[in-house]
Design an enzyme around this catalytic site. Sequence first.
Site, mmCIF file in Angstrom:
data_model
loop_
_atom_site.group_PDB
_atom_site.id
_atom_site.type_symbol
_atom_site.label_atom_id
_atom_site.label_comp_id
_atom_site.label_asym_id
_atom_site.label_seq_id
_atom_site.Cartn_x
_atom_site.Cartn_y
_atom_site.Cartn_z
ATOM 1 N N GLU A 1 0.784 -1.559 -0.273
ATOM 2 C CA GLU A 1 -0.246 0.075 -0.480
ATOM 3 C C GLU A 1 1.178 1.310 0.012
ATOM 4 O O GLU A 1 2.173 1.762 0.773
ATOM 5 C CB GLU A 1 -0.910 -0.132 1.269
ATOM 6 C CG GLU A 1 -2.042 -1.211 1.597
ATOM 7 C CD GLU A 1 -3.032 -0.503 2.698
ATOM 8 O OE1 GLU A 1 -2.979 0.094 3.253
ATOM 9 O OE2 GLU A 1 -3.189 -1.712 3.278
ATOM 10 N N GLU A 19 -14.102 5.055 -0.839
ATOM 11 C CA GLU A 19 -15.973 4.765 -0.627
ATOM 12 C C GLU A 19 -15.826 5.703 0.562
ATOM 13 O O GLU A 19 -16.149 6.502 1.148
ATOM 14 C CB GLU A 19 -14.753 3.474 -0.036
ATOM 15 C CG GLU A 19 -14.925 2.357 -0.628
ATOM 16 C CD GLU A 19 -14.143 1.158 -0.050
ATOM 17 O OE1 GLU A 19 -14.398 1.412 0.640
ATOM 18 O OE2 GLU A 19 -12.698 1.328 0.094
ATOM 19 N N LYS A 72 -19.473 4.790 4.358
ATOM 20 C CA LYS A 72 -19.312 3.143 5.284
ATOM 21 C C LYS A 72 -18.326 2.644 5.796
ATOM 22 O O LYS A 72 -17.659 1.789 6.629
ATOM 23 C CB LYS A 72 -20.148 2.667 5.012
ATOM 24 C CG LYS A 72 -19.949 0.844 5.577
ATOM 25 C CD LYS A 72 -20.200 -0.197 3.890
ATOM 26 C CE LYS A 72 -20.228 -1.606 4.909
ATOM 27 N NZ LYS A 72 -21.310 -3.156 3.724
ATOM 28 N N GLU A 127 -9.724 7.492 5.038
ATOM 29 C CA GLU A 127 -8.931 6.434 3.695
ATOM 30 C C GLU A 127 -10.262 6.797 3.269
ATOM 31 O O GLU A 127 -10.424 6.133 1.513
ATOM 32 C CB GLU A 127 -9.477 4.811 4.497
ATOM 33 C CG GLU A 127 -8.530 4.803 5.304
ATOM 34 C CD GLU A 127 -8.220 3.089 6.169
ATOM 35 O OE1 GLU A 127 -9.076 2.641 4.901
ATOM 36 O OE2 GLU A 127 -7.290 2.551 6.407
#
Length: 350
Positions: A269, A321, A324, A329
Amino acid sequence: MKIRTISIFWIAFIVCVIAATQSQNQVGHAQTPLDIGVCYGMIGDNLPPPTEVIQLYKQYGISKLRLFDPNPAALEALRGSQIVVTLGIRNDDLPGLAASQAAAESWFAINVQPYLNDVVFGYISVGNEVIPGSLGNYVLPVMQFLQNILTARNLANVKVTTVVPANMLGTSYPPSAGAFTAEASNVMVDILKFLSAQKTPLMINVYPYFAYASDPVSVHLDYAQFTATGIVVQDGALGYSNLFDAIVDAFYSAMERAGVADVDVAVSESGWPSAGNGELTTPSLAATYNKNFIQHILVKNGTPKRPNINIEGFIFAMFNENQKAVGVEQNFGLFFPDKTPVYPVFTPPS
């Protein structure tokens, strides 16, 4: 005159054929695959279906994918794609899998075996950032059980590893002083010996962004973003113009200090958020970092401590995203859920 006319005819004909061939190659074909990976997070509930996601990887020529757990829909969508997959094992599953060879066999039979003919597996990663921590002791037994399975099936191209965070380093500056924390050292020595025996890299998460965000006065932006034009940190005979190399070399030093000097790393990552922390997180900064990260990986120059070696790299992550997802992040994605780029990094599909 007749010879000249014929020559002109054939030249024109050849030019037309070449032009037609080039046009045909561009229509409906994916970009030339890049030796780079992108993490496919699936936490958000606003994401496109896996079939569309895998098509997006192919359209933009992204040749590697990291999947954090064996999601059946994602694995089905990967069939026939030729995308090389790093398949993660859920952290919560580690204690059960470490209990017996049979438990590992059952996991493999459900999550890997059905896809072997159609999905290209590069790595199985045993846990994500569980060292240091209470689950760390389960990692090596699971790795050993999985290696037994791969060996018995002659699957030498699939490697078993684990993913570790940068905070596993108790000391990271200067890079030559790199050392694991005492807790991490207790489990890492045997894991490194396993990786050395199998000639498999350790997967590390490397985020210059977090170092910069925690101390933007001392950590210069150009050093964090690969844009410094000269040496920023001198460590003995080695000079560092970017923080990424310094972190990677601190890992190499830590492994040497633990008594294992021949294990490589793969960067599981790395990335930079495009929002969420004021002026430190803009689309421009995120684009600069990720473009430079890709270039740094593709030139295969290695690091000052280990030059001229290929370090595999994965960007975190494919999508921004929704709520949720956890914290900042949400803003690490290269694409919005509607599949449009958050900012340009890869060449658009033709």
